[in-house]
Design an enzyme around this catalytic site. Sequence first.
Site, PDB file in Angstrom:
ATOM      1  N   GLU A   1      42.131 -18.912  -4.652  1.00  0.00           N
ATOM      2  CA  GLU A   1      42.890 -17.773  -4.130  1.00  0.00           C
ATOM      3  C   GLU A   1      44.346 -17.797  -4.574  1.00  0.00           C
ATOM      4  OE1 GLU A   1      40.722 -16.122  -0.116  1.00  0.00           O
ATOM      5  OE2 GLU A   1      42.600 -17.212   0.103  1.00  0.00           O
TER       6      GLU A   1
ATOM      7  N   LYS B   1      37.494  -6.678   2.055  1.00  0.00           N
ATOM      8  CA  LYS B   1      37.595  -6.496   3.501  1.00  0.00           C
ATOM      9  C   LYS B   1      37.719  -5.009   3.853  1.00  0.00           C
ATOM     10  CE  LYS B   1      39.734 -10.995   4.499  1.00  0.00           C
ATOM     11  NZ  LYS B   1      40.926 -11.676   5.046  1.00  0.00           N
TER      12      LYS B   1
ATOM     13  N   HIS C   1      24.490 -38.079 -10.698  1.00  0.00           N
ATOM     14  CA  HIS C   1      23.077 -37.923 -11.023  1.00  0.00           C
ATOM     15  C   HIS C   1      22.693 -36.457 -11.184  1.00  0.00           C
ATOM     16  CE1 HIS C   1      22.157 -42.202 -10.231  1.00  0.00           C
ATOM     17  NE2 HIS C   1      23.202 -42.092  -9.426  1.00  0.00           N
TER      18      HIS C   1
END
Length: 442
Positions: free
Chosen positions: A286, A429, A315
Amino acid sequence: MNELKFDFKDSLVLPIDLNLVEKNMMDEIDVLNNVVKNKNYEDYRSFINLPYDEESLNNIKKIIYEKKKLNPKYLIVIGIGGSNLGTTAIQEAILGKLYNELNPDIKILYADTVDSDIMSSIIQVIEPILQKGENIIINVISKSGSTTETIANSEIIVNLLKKYKKNFQDYVVVTSDKDSKLWELALEENFTLLEIPRKVVGRYSVFSAVGLFPLGLIGINIDLLLYGAKDIIRKSINKNLELNPAAKSASLIYIHYKRGRNIHNLFLFSPGMESIGRWYKQLMAESLGKEYNLKREHVFTGITPIVSIGSTDLHSMTQLYLAGPDDKFTTFVKIKHNRNILRVPKERIYSKLVKGIQEKKLQTLMTAVYKGVTKTFRNHKRPFMEVRINNKSEYAMGQFLQYKMIEMVYLGYLMDINPFNQPNVEEYKTETRKILERKKGD
């Protein structure tokens, strides 16, 4: 107190190149020194004043004391992004990922996203507690006061609380910007209020009431946390760049970004610090991912943060890191001492499977793996730096998180972008609210 130790020798950056970039940061270092000197919240950089704010700390401690007297069995933290990632990071690093399973006095649950299965599970956990007449504390955290996920979840949990508590207001703590819509609602409902300074951005707010109240309530020593943060601030605004770890690491990340390594891998050799990696991903993504620079030019810039956990991801990801594109710069983080000591038993039959591990401490094995990994990176000429932390104490975690926040400010300065806004997050938003307002029913 124990300090973070830094090692930059494997960064594959020449001192002359590093010095040129570091010198470019002197103006920003001066600005940060002035912000600390003024001890106010008039600048977005003033998150570095949070550890020095005795008035706020005393108020937080007072409320912690009051809420502990209610003898709560659970603390429910309702928030998303910067409102809970820092708290989770510190809690898990210090108290462990299985903290709730160890039957502490106060257990903690996090309600962040609007997932009906997760929220139903939380209700299934806490409703029997309320049915028995026992108590919970709800901490609703939203800087803006209008975060969709947070408001929805808080409405559900507070509504449940109302069924069992006539004086339900006593069990709700709201943390928000003063005069936000949530702040006003909290005043109407007589909820306990904690303020986030207006210019302290969510992802930089862990040392405000956002993090300090829930962490203090579950028993973390917030004084030591802030002591560590203050210690690294002094070092990270030092004009002697050889003694300034945040300026140096920001310079190295920036140099490699300019060389085409626009992925930064935070490689944490401690599973308990995995949530610190999640916190750091938000901090970097951000802060640095921006469409415009400070001159309002289209730049579409950013550094992509990834997080690896040692030894687990050796791994799964190391083949790519060593043989894939040379587009990553790595910061290895190693813990010297864990809280607990465990040894591999001496069982002769198992010695046939792996030699050299019988009777050794698990930490000795992890250290051997760590040294093997860094040596292999070195052999493959994959650049990295190292941060060595003595232990996962409050002091050390305060240092580490504060150091990373200051590092991000320097990176924003070098990249000529604003590391404190997130305009494109606000876009989603806004669109979400429009959709919800238009949509009827389910």
